[in-house]
Design an enzyme around this catalytic site. Structure first.
Site, PDB file in Angstrom:
ATOM      1  N   HIS A   1       9.988  57.266  41.170  1.00 31.00           N
ATOM      2  CA  HIS A   1       8.906  57.193  40.183  1.00 31.00           C
ATOM      3  C   HIS A   1       8.002  56.100  40.565  1.00 31.00           C
ATOM      4  CE1 HIS A   1       6.690  56.990  36.483  1.00 31.00           C
ATOM      5  NE2 HIS A   1       7.182  58.165  36.161  1.00 31.00           N
TER       6      HIS A   1
ATOM      7  N   ASP B   1      11.928  64.699  35.018  1.00 35.28           N
ATOM      8  CA  ASP B   1      11.968  66.237  35.600  1.00 35.28           C
ATOM      9  C   ASP B   1      13.355  66.675  36.192  1.00 35.28           C
ATOM     10  OD1 ASP B   1       8.722  65.195  36.721  1.00 35.28           O
ATOM     11  OD2 ASP B   1       8.895  66.848  35.279  1.00 35.28           O
TER      12      ASP B   1
HETATM   13  C1  SDX Z   1       6.438  62.652  36.948  1.00 36.32           C
HETATM   14  O1  SDX Z   1       3.348  58.751  37.037  1.00 36.32           O
HETATM   15  C2  SDX Z   1       3.934  59.018  36.026  1.00 36.32           C
HETATM   16  O2  SDX Z   1       4.049  58.559  35.009  1.00 36.32           O
HETATM   17  C3  SDX Z   1       4.515  60.522  36.445  1.00 36.32           C
HETATM   18  C4  SDX Z   1       5.373  61.182  35.134  1.00 36.32           C
HETATM   19  C5  SDX Z   1       4.626  61.252  33.967  1.00 36.32           C
HETATM   20  O3  SDX Z   1       5.388  61.449  32.867  1.00 36.32           O
HETATM   21  O4  SDX Z   1       3.571  61.589  33.885  1.00 36.32           O
HETATM   22  O5  SDX Z   1       6.478  60.410  34.984  1.00 36.32           O
HETATM   23  C6  SDX Z   1       5.963  62.382  35.629  1.00 36.32           C
HETATM   24  O6  SDX Z   1       5.572  62.956  37.899  1.00 36.32           O
HETATM   25  C7  SDX Z   1       7.763  62.138  37.479  1.00 36.32           C
HETATM   26  C8  SDX Z   1       7.816  62.069  39.145  1.00 36.32           C
HETATM   27  C9  SDX Z   1       8.306  63.679  39.518  1.00 36.32           C
HETATM   28  N1  SDX Z   1       8.198  63.694  40.970  1.00 36.32           N
HETATM   29  C10 SDX Z   1       9.363  63.873  41.528  1.00 36.32           C
HETATM   30  O7  SDX Z   1      10.367  63.940  41.155  1.00 36.32           O
HETATM   31  C11 SDX Z   1       9.067  64.364  43.313  1.00 36.32           C
HETATM   32  C12 SDX Z   1       9.729  63.418  43.884  1.00 36.32           C
HETATM   33  N2  SDX Z   1       9.448  62.149  43.677  1.00 36.32           N
HETATM   34  C13 SDX Z   1       8.588  61.488  44.910  1.00 36.32           C
HETATM   35  O8  SDX Z   1       7.809  62.226  45.527  1.00 36.32           O
HETATM   36  C14 SDX Z   1       8.118  59.934  44.538  1.00 36.32           C
HETATM   37  O9  SDX Z   1       9.205  59.381  43.904  1.00 36.32           O
HETATM   38  C15 SDX Z   1       7.150  59.855  43.699  1.00 36.32           C
HETATM   39  C16 SDX Z   1       5.806  60.599  44.029  1.00 36.32           C
HETATM   40  C17 SDX Z   1       7.412  60.169  42.121  1.00 36.32           C
HETATM   41  C18 SDX Z   1       6.734  58.297  43.472  1.00 36.32           C
HETATM   42  O10 SDX Z   1       6.461  57.997  44.699  1.00 36.32           O
HETATM   43  P1  SDX Z   1       6.048  56.337  44.933  1.00 36.32           P
HETATM   44  O11 SDX Z   1       6.057  55.609  43.867  1.00 36.32           O
HETATM   45  O12 SDX Z   1       4.590  56.450  45.447  1.00 36.32           O
HETATM   46  O13 SDX Z   1       6.934  55.928  46.224  1.00 36.32           O
HETATM   47  P2  SDX Z   1       6.849  56.182  47.670  1.00 36.32           P
HETATM   48  O14 SDX Z   1       6.367  57.743  47.856  1.00 36.32           O
HETATM   49  O15 SDX Z   1       5.927  55.466  48.344  1.00 36.32           O
HETATM   50  O16 SDX Z   1       8.348  56.238  48.187  1.00 36.32           O
HETATM   51  C19 SDX Z   1       8.777  54.842  48.254  1.00 36.32           C
HETATM   52  C20 SDX Z   1       9.809  55.077  49.107  1.00 36.32           C
HETATM   53  C21 SDX Z   1       9.599  56.014  50.528  1.00 36.32           C
HETATM   54  O17 SDX Z   1      10.258  55.617  51.437  1.00 36.32           O
HETATM   55  P3  SDX Z   1       9.745  54.365  52.480  1.00 36.32           P
HETATM   56  O18 SDX Z   1       8.492  54.990  53.238  1.00 36.32           O
HETATM   57  O19 SDX Z   1       9.480  53.127  51.601  1.00 36.32           O
HETATM   58  O20 SDX Z   1      10.695  54.383  53.579  1.00 36.32           O
HETATM   59  O21 SDX Z   1      10.917  55.719  48.695  1.00 36.32           O
HETATM   60  C22 SDX Z   1      11.136  57.026  49.484  1.00 36.32           C
HETATM   61  C23 SDX Z   1       9.965  57.144  50.180  1.00 36.32           C
HETATM   62  O22 SDX Z   1      10.145  58.292  51.301  1.00 36.32           O
HETATM   63  N3  SDX Z   1      11.203  57.936  48.192  1.00 36.32           N
HETATM   64  C24 SDX Z   1      11.991  59.207  48.352  1.00 36.32           C
HETATM   65  C25 SDX Z   1      11.881  59.651  47.234  1.00 36.32           C
HETATM   66  N4  SDX Z   1      10.825  59.091  46.475  1.00 36.32           N
HETATM   67  C26 SDX Z   1      10.530  58.238  47.093  1.00 36.32           C
HETATM   68  N5  SDX Z   1      13.040  59.747  49.093  1.00 36.32           N
HETATM   69  C27 SDX Z   1      13.869  60.555  48.815  1.00 36.32           C
HETATM   70  N6  SDX Z   1      13.641  61.331  47.844  1.00 36.32           N
HETATM   71  C28 SDX Z   1      12.677  60.959  46.852  1.00 36.32           C
HETATM   72  N7  SDX Z   1      12.508  61.722  45.556  1.00 36.32           N
END
Ligand code: SDX
Length: 431
Positions: free
Chosen positions: A308, A366
């Site tokens: 998140h 989720d």
């Molecule tokens: C919702 O914003 C809100 O409030 C949203 C929400 C709401 O109520 O409105 O809470 C609802 O959207 C919840 C999130 C649902 N999405 C998912 O479950 C999809 C999987 N999650 C990711 O796509 C990700 O975690 C995000 C998009 C939710 C958050 O991404 P960020 O904060 O921008 O973090 P990032 O993408 O920069 O990742 C940071 C690191 C990365 O590694 P590095 O590049 O630093 O090496 O963490 C890793 C990412 O590769 N990473 C994951 C991961 N999420 C982040 N690695 C594996 N699995 C994951 N799910």
């Protein structure tokens, strides 16, 4: 607007600029950069808005470190346990918990607006039956401005109020119609003798050929899912609604924009993607393979339902959702559901893995919602529409707060341009 109590000093090429700092009632201080460009000729650079407060708000507060979510100061776990969705809607819209009389009046106004214009039935018929219900919802909600002309003038507080009630009341009806249309069953009209969640379940699962009794425990679980998704500060879809609203677009168009943004798998589409991922994993013994893929930089795969932007500890909604999943599956006699077993083992394996601990990747809202919705009989394609109907009140509350702000300006971000500078056109024969 809160008063500034101190300044930040920015020094560039030996010149110093004072920028006011505001202290909120909760959360980080903010540096006011509104005069930065005029003073320095420079922009700030923050793609993804990881360090940017785009507005002042008093609706929802999130502390990502503590895993805290407050709606007008009330914690989500207490609201999920003690309140119900329409009362939370009232709280989000008007700022205080309603008296018994206020609540009765509000619920009556919503109930009296649950039907949609009969012509909208024809609108649905223009879609293919196999259209994703989110595609239908984006289209139909955007089209509401073609049916409800008397609540599109955003300068009229009364029309803003009517539009808000209409959308809270009609989104479940529209979501249920999108579902019925996709499975070739007739639309089921709302019933005013049922509460909000029971009415939605009835519109989704009743058929004209026989009586359908809504299970009150499933209705309570449905209502809790609505409550857990109601609002969440300035997330991507809410920011989309605010940006659309800042141009003066009508409320139905703004909510349709929010639905479109929510659809993405990184946002509200994650509940569908998460269940499909759990189904692809299939059995507990395949979990290590998927954990390895999620950690592999060369593999775009991510664990859906994990991580998140704000919560770098647990998502308090996931905790409540997990309890609800256990209750619903036990009620339905499917607590040995293999998908739930995979989910619980995956959560445990991920939380034990240093990679996820270091990157602070915890289950989010989720992760468990899809398991409950599937157990209730919804197809995965209905998971995000249910998120959308739940979040409609949050979008509207944030939109109303923005529209009511006399300092409202159209949102217009700038950019860091790194493209070609000026060059003359070249005729095709000279290229
Ligand atoms: C919702 O914003 C809100 O409030 C949203 C929400 C709401 O109520 O409105 O809470 C609802 O959207 C919840 C999130 C649902 N999405 C998912 O479950 C999809 C999987 N999650 C990711 O796509 C990700 O975690 C995000 C998009 C939710 C958050 O991404 P960020 O904060 O921008 O973090 P990032 O993408 O920069 O990742 C940071 C690191 C990365 O590694 P590095 O590049 O630093 O090496 O963490 C890793 C990412 O590769 N990473 C994951 C991961 N999420 C982040 N690695 C594996 N699995 C994951 N799910």
């Amino acid at each position: 607007m809160v008063e500034s109590t101190k300044n930040a000093t920015l020094t560039v090429d030996g010149q110093s600029f004072e920028l006011p700092i505001y202290s909120p009632t909760a959360g980080p201080d903010v540096i006011d950069i509104r005069k930065l460009y005029a003073s320095t000729g420079m922009f700030t650079f923050d793609p993804g808005f990881t360090s940017t407060a785009a507005c002042e708000s008093n609706i929802t507060f999130i502390d990502g470190g503590k895993g805290e979510l407050l709606h007008r100061g009330y914690p989500i776990d207490q609201l999920a346990a003690e309140s119900h969705y329409l009362e939370v809607c009232y709280l989000l819209l008007y700022g205080e918990l309603p008296s018994a009389t206020e609540l009765e009046d509000f619920e009556s106004r919503v109930t009296k607006h649950t039907m949609v214009h009969e012509q909208m039935h024809n609108f649905f018929r223009g879609f293919r039956r196999d259209a994703h219900p989110m595609a239908t919802m984006v289209g139909v909600v955007g089209a509401m401005s073609a049916f409800y002309h008397d609540s599109t003038d955003i300068t009229d507080p009364w029309q803003r109020e009517v539009a808000a009630i209409r959308m809270i009341a009609k989104l479940p009806t529209i979501a249920a119609m999108a579902y019925k249309y996709s499975i070739g069953q007739p639309f089921v009209y709302p019933r005013n003798d049922l509460d909000y969640a029971a009415n939605f379940l009835h519109m989704c699962f009743a058929v004209p050929a026989e009586n359908y009794e809504v299970n009150p425990i499933l209705a309570r679980a449905m209502d809790r899912i609505f409550t857990l998704h109601a609002d969440h500060e300035q997330n991507a879809s809410t920011s989309t609604v605010r940006l659309a609203g800042s141009s003066g677009a009508n409320p139905f168009a703004c909510i349709a924009a929010g639905i479109a943004c929510l659809w993405g798998p990184a946002h509200g589409g994650a509940n569908q993607a998460c269940l499909e991922m759990l189904q692809e994993i299939g059995t507990v013994d395949r979990i290590p393979e998927f954990i390895a893929r999620a950690k592999d930089k060369n593999d775009p795969f991510r664990l859906m339902g994990f991580g998140h932007r704000v919560y770098k500890n647990f998502d308090p909604r996931a905790t409540v959702m997990k309890q609800s999943a256990d209750e619903v599956l036990e009620l339905l006699g499917v607590d040995d559901n293999p998908i739930l077993q995979v989910a619980k083992e995956l959560e445990k394996a991920a939380l034990d893995d240093p990679y996820f601990a270091e990157k602070k990747l915890f289950p989010n809202v989720d992760f468990y919602s899809g398991i409950i919705l599937e157990a209730m009989g919804f197809p995965t394609s209905m998971f995000t529409p249910i998120f959308a109907l739940s979040r409609t009140v949050g979008w509207i509350a944030q939109w109303k707060e923005m529209i009511g702000d006399p300092a409202l300006k159209i949102g217009r971000p700038r950019q860091l341009y790194t493209g070609e500078t000026f060059r003359d056109y070249v005729d095709v024969e000279d290229r």
